[in-house]
Design a protein around this motif. Structure first.
Motif, PDB file in Angstrom:
ATOM      1  N   GLY A  70       0.817  -1.217   0.000  1.00  0.00           N
ATOM      2  CA  GLY A  70       0.000   0.000   0.000  1.00  0.00           C
ATOM      3  C   GLY A  70       0.843   1.256   0.000  1.00  0.00           C
ATOM      4  O   GLY A  70       0.503   2.248   0.648  1.00  0.00           O
ATOM      5  N   ILE A  71       1.931   1.250  -0.754  1.00  0.00           N
ATOM      6  CA  ILE A  71       2.883   2.361  -0.718  1.00  0.00           C
ATOM      7  C   ILE A  71       2.261   3.676  -1.171  1.00  0.00           C
ATOM      8  O   ILE A  71       2.432   4.718  -0.533  1.00  0.00           O
ATOM      9  CB  ILE A  71       4.123   2.038  -1.576  1.00  0.00           C
ATOM     10  N   THR A  72       1.511   3.662  -2.266  1.00  0.00           N
ATOM     11  CA  THR A  72       0.972   4.906  -2.826  1.00  0.00           C
ATOM     12  C   THR A  72      -0.462   5.202  -2.382  1.00  0.00           C
ATOM     13  O   THR A  72      -1.036   6.204  -2.813  1.00  0.00           O
ATOM     14  CB  THR A  72       1.029   4.874  -4.367  1.00  0.00           C
ATOM     15  N   LEU A  73      -1.026   4.350  -1.541  1.00  0.00           N
ATOM     16  CA  LEU A  73      -2.386   4.584  -1.067  1.00  0.00           C
ATOM     17  C   LEU A  73      -2.412   5.614   0.058  1.00  0.00           C
ATOM     18  O   LEU A  73      -1.507   5.635   0.897  1.00  0.00           O
ATOM     19  CB  LEU A  73      -3.005   3.286  -0.553  1.00  0.00           C
ATOM     20  N   PRO A  74      -3.443   6.443   0.116  1.00  0.00           N
ATOM     21  CA  PRO A  74      -3.586   7.382   1.244  1.00  0.00           C
ATOM     22  C   PRO A  74      -3.686   6.619   2.565  1.00  0.00           C
ATOM     23  O   PRO A  74      -4.175   5.486   2.610  1.00  0.00           O
ATOM     24  CB  PRO A  74      -4.890   8.118   0.921  1.00  0.00           C
ATOM     25  N   GLU A  75      -3.242   7.262   3.616  1.00  0.00           N
ATOM     26  CA  GLU A  75      -3.248   6.609   4.923  1.00  0.00           C
ATOM     27  C   GLU A  75      -4.653   6.254   5.384  1.00  0.00           C
ATOM     28  O   GLU A  75      -4.859   5.241   6.061  1.00  0.00           O
ATOM     29  CB  GLU A  75      -2.555   7.508   5.953  1.00  0.00           C
ATOM     30  N   ASP A  76      -5.649   7.074   5.027  1.00  0.00           N
ATOM     31  CA  ASP A  76      -7.008   6.784   5.484  1.00  0.00           C
ATOM     32  C   ASP A  76      -7.631   5.580   4.778  1.00  0.00           C
ATOM     33  O   ASP A  76      -8.706   5.120   5.155  1.00  0.00           O
ATOM     34  CB  ASP A  76      -7.913   8.009   5.327  1.00  0.00           C
ATOM     35  N   LEU A  77      -6.920   5.053   3.763  1.00  0.00           N
ATOM     36  CA  LEU A  77      -7.376   3.840   3.092  1.00  0.00           C
ATOM     37  C   LEU A  77      -6.520   2.633   3.479  1.00  0.00           C
ATOM     38  O   LEU A  77      -6.616   1.577   2.864  1.00  0.00           O
ATOM     39  CB  LEU A  77      -7.357   4.022   1.576  1.00  0.00           C
TER      40      LEU A  77
ATOM     41  N   ASN B  36      -0.581  -5.365  -7.647  1.00  0.00           N
ATOM     42  CA  ASN B  36      -1.480  -4.884  -6.603  1.00  0.00           C
ATOM     43  C   ASN B  36      -1.591  -3.360  -6.635  1.00  0.00           C
ATOM     44  O   ASN B  36      -2.681  -2.793  -6.505  1.00  0.00           O
ATOM     45  CB  ASN B  36      -0.966  -5.346  -5.239  1.00  0.00           C
ATOM     46  N   ALA B  37      -0.449  -2.682  -6.855  1.00  0.00           N
ATOM     47  CA  ALA B  37      -0.438  -1.215  -6.913  1.00  0.00           C
ATOM     48  C   ALA B  37      -1.186  -0.693  -8.134  1.00  0.00           C
ATOM     49  O   ALA B  37      -1.853   0.346  -8.071  1.00  0.00           O
ATOM     50  CB  ALA B  37       1.000  -0.709  -6.918  1.00  0.00           C
ATOM     51  N   LEU B  38      -1.087  -1.412  -9.272  1.00  0.00           N
ATOM     52  CA  LEU B  38      -1.820  -1.007 -10.474  1.00  0.00           C
ATOM     53  C   LEU B  38      -3.324  -1.072 -10.233  1.00  0.00           C
ATOM     54  O   LEU B  38      -4.061  -0.137 -10.591  1.00  0.00           O
ATOM     55  CB  LEU B  38      -1.436  -1.908 -11.645  1.00  0.00           C
ATOM     56  N   ALA B  39      -3.790  -2.161  -9.632  1.00  0.00           N
ATOM     57  CA  ALA B  39      -5.215  -2.287  -9.330  1.00  0.00           C
ATOM     58  C   ALA B  39      -5.663  -1.162  -8.402  1.00  0.00           C
ATOM     59  O   ALA B  39      -6.734  -0.558  -8.601  1.00  0.00           O
ATOM     60  CB  ALA B  39      -5.496  -3.644  -8.692  1.00  0.00           C
ATOM     61  N   GLN B  40      -4.865  -0.860  -7.408  1.00  0.00           N
ATOM     62  CA  GLN B  40      -5.196   0.223  -6.487  1.00  0.00           C
ATOM     63  C   GLN B  40      -5.251   1.566  -7.207  1.00  0.00           C
ATOM     64  O   GLN B  40      -6.147   2.381  -6.952  1.00  0.00           O
ATOM     65  CB  GLN B  40      -4.167   0.278  -5.355  1.00  0.00           C
ATOM     66  N   GLU B  41      -4.294   1.805  -8.114  1.00  0.00           N
ATOM     67  CA  GLU B  41      -4.251   3.073  -8.840  1.00  0.00           C
ATOM     68  C   GLU B  41      -5.474   3.237  -9.736  1.00  0.00           C
ATOM     69  O   GLU B  41      -6.038   4.331  -9.844  1.00  0.00           O
ATOM     70  CB  GLU B  41      -2.973   3.156  -9.670  1.00  0.00           C
ATOM     71  N   ILE B  42      -5.909   2.168 -10.384  1.00  0.00           N
ATOM     72  CA  ILE B  42      -7.113   2.239 -11.217  1.00  0.00           C
ATOM     73  C   ILE B  42      -8.322   2.586 -10.354  1.00  0.00           C
ATOM     74  O   ILE B  42      -9.158   3.426 -10.736  1.00  0.00           O
ATOM     75  CB  ILE B  42      -7.337   0.909 -11.957  1.00  0.00           C
TER      76      ILE B  42
END
Length: 370
Positions: free
Chosen positions: A55-62, A93-99
């Motif tokens: 979850g490197i690029t995900l916001p902390e609240d997520l 995993n990061a690509l799916a999160q970014e989409i």
């Protein structure tokens, strides 16, 4: 080391990734590369989850750690020096999160991430390349998907899958989140691929599988376009890591290997090959730095910078890993030394986010339109 964009936070993540790699991956690489003929190594995945690399690029609240694309690139480059399989897993995993972020589907992100669950998706293709996407039907209780999807990365081990499907009567395609545990989803046996063996891939068959719409109907191409532009920097970082790993190993080997009364690094032919590898690696480093800077500063035409960097570094990695095999001679083709794996991995990484020739055509179309 992606030095020119690195700040203190990024340096700490690079050190964290390097320590993890040295401790966990070096001794496991050869065994993990035998997957799917041996069980998947969940020990490494648990550690990756614990370190927050999912979850490197995900916001902390997520449930993420709120870092930028530069930090993701630093981590991927460091890990992929040793094993690109894990890098491809984190990337998928990061690509799916970014989409999902691009679609504004924050509610779909909070549950999988809060429980540390992986999200599978078709990392090695652009959905526009597929003519026969699954069919999505809308009912009173939501959407259901019917059809098949081939070569879905992480499908054999993921809890969720981010799928593309077409809604009858709608132009374009849409993204849907699918719970992999339901009866309407069947996953094939893991597929044995060219490279990155320890990043599981499988085919999916959907039979009225329940799904949740991500964003708006028919807007999938827009979401994927934005996400792939950003994630092209991460794809370049993976190839850069493979290049650096190949060069570092070849340099170390040539200093230790003696023939003719001294180390082979003193041979002019070996020096020339190593110099070529070093130059390509440094250029790759600069390309990733420029790509990350262009994204974070939203420079005019940033997407062209990033996609160009990815295409260049991916092709350079294939050249460098070929030279890395040559330095070792016959040993370069043996699994014990790791160079042949880097060669296979570099070839497979060329297809991240779609086939290279089609991505080149798309890049030219973007340039011509400006």
């Amino acid at each position: 080391m992606i030095t020119s964009i690195m700040h203190d936070d990024m340096k700490s993540f690079e050190d964290l990734a390097a320590n993890f790699t040295n401790k966990e991956l070096g001794t496991r690489r050869e065994q993990s590369d035998r997957y799917p003929f041996v069980p998947f190594d969940n020990t490494v995945l648990d550690k990756v989850r614990e370190l927050g690399f999912l979850g490197i690029t995900l916001p902390e609240d997520l449930g993420g750690i709120g870092q930028g694309i530069g930090t993701l690139c630093v981590v991927l480059e460091s890990i992929c020096r040793t094993d690109a399989s894990l890098g491809a897993l984190i990337f998928t995993n990061a690509l799916a999160q970014e989409i999902l972020l691009q679609s504004g589907s924050f509610d779909l992100l909070s549950d999988p991430v809060s429980r540390g669950r992986l999200i599978a998706c078709s990392t090695y293709s652009d959905p526009e390349e597929h003519k026969d996407l699954p069919r999505a039907e809308k009912g009173k209780k939501g959407y259901t998907l019917t059809g098949s999807a081939g070569y879905v990365v992480l499908a054999p081990i993921a809890a969720y899958a981010l799928m593309t499907a077409r809604i009858p009567g709608q132009k374009g395609y849409s993204f849907f989140m699918v719970d992999m545990s339901q009866r309407g989803v069947k996953t094939s046996e893991p597929i044995f691929s060219l490279g990155v063996h320890a990043c599981p891939v499988g085919d999916l068959t959907l039979d009225r599988a329940e799904a949740e719409l991500a964003g708006q109907e028919g807007k999938g191409a827009a979401y994927f376009g934005e996400a792939s532009s950003v994630m092209s920097a991460a794809a370049a970082a993976i190839s850069l890591g493979i290049m650096r790993g190949s060069f570092d190993y070849a340099l170390g080997y040539s200093n230790e290997r003696e023939q003719g009364g001294g180390p082979i690094v003193n041979w002019s032919m070996i020096k020339t090959i190593l110099a070529d590898m070093a130059i390509q690696t440094r250029i790759g480093d600069m390309a990733v730095c420029v790509a990350c800077s262009a994204i974070e500063n939203r420079l005019p035409g940033w997407d062209i910078f990033v996609k160009s960097a990815a295409l260049h570094v991916q092709e350079a990695a294939c050249q460098v890993t070929t030279e890395g095999i040559q330095v070792l001679g016959g040993y370069g083709y043996m699994k014990d030394y790791g160079q042949e794996k880097r060669f296979r991995d570099a070839q497979q990484m060329k297809t991240l986010l779609g086939m290279a020739p089609l991505r080149k055509i798309d890049l030219l179309d973007r340039i011509n339109a400006r």
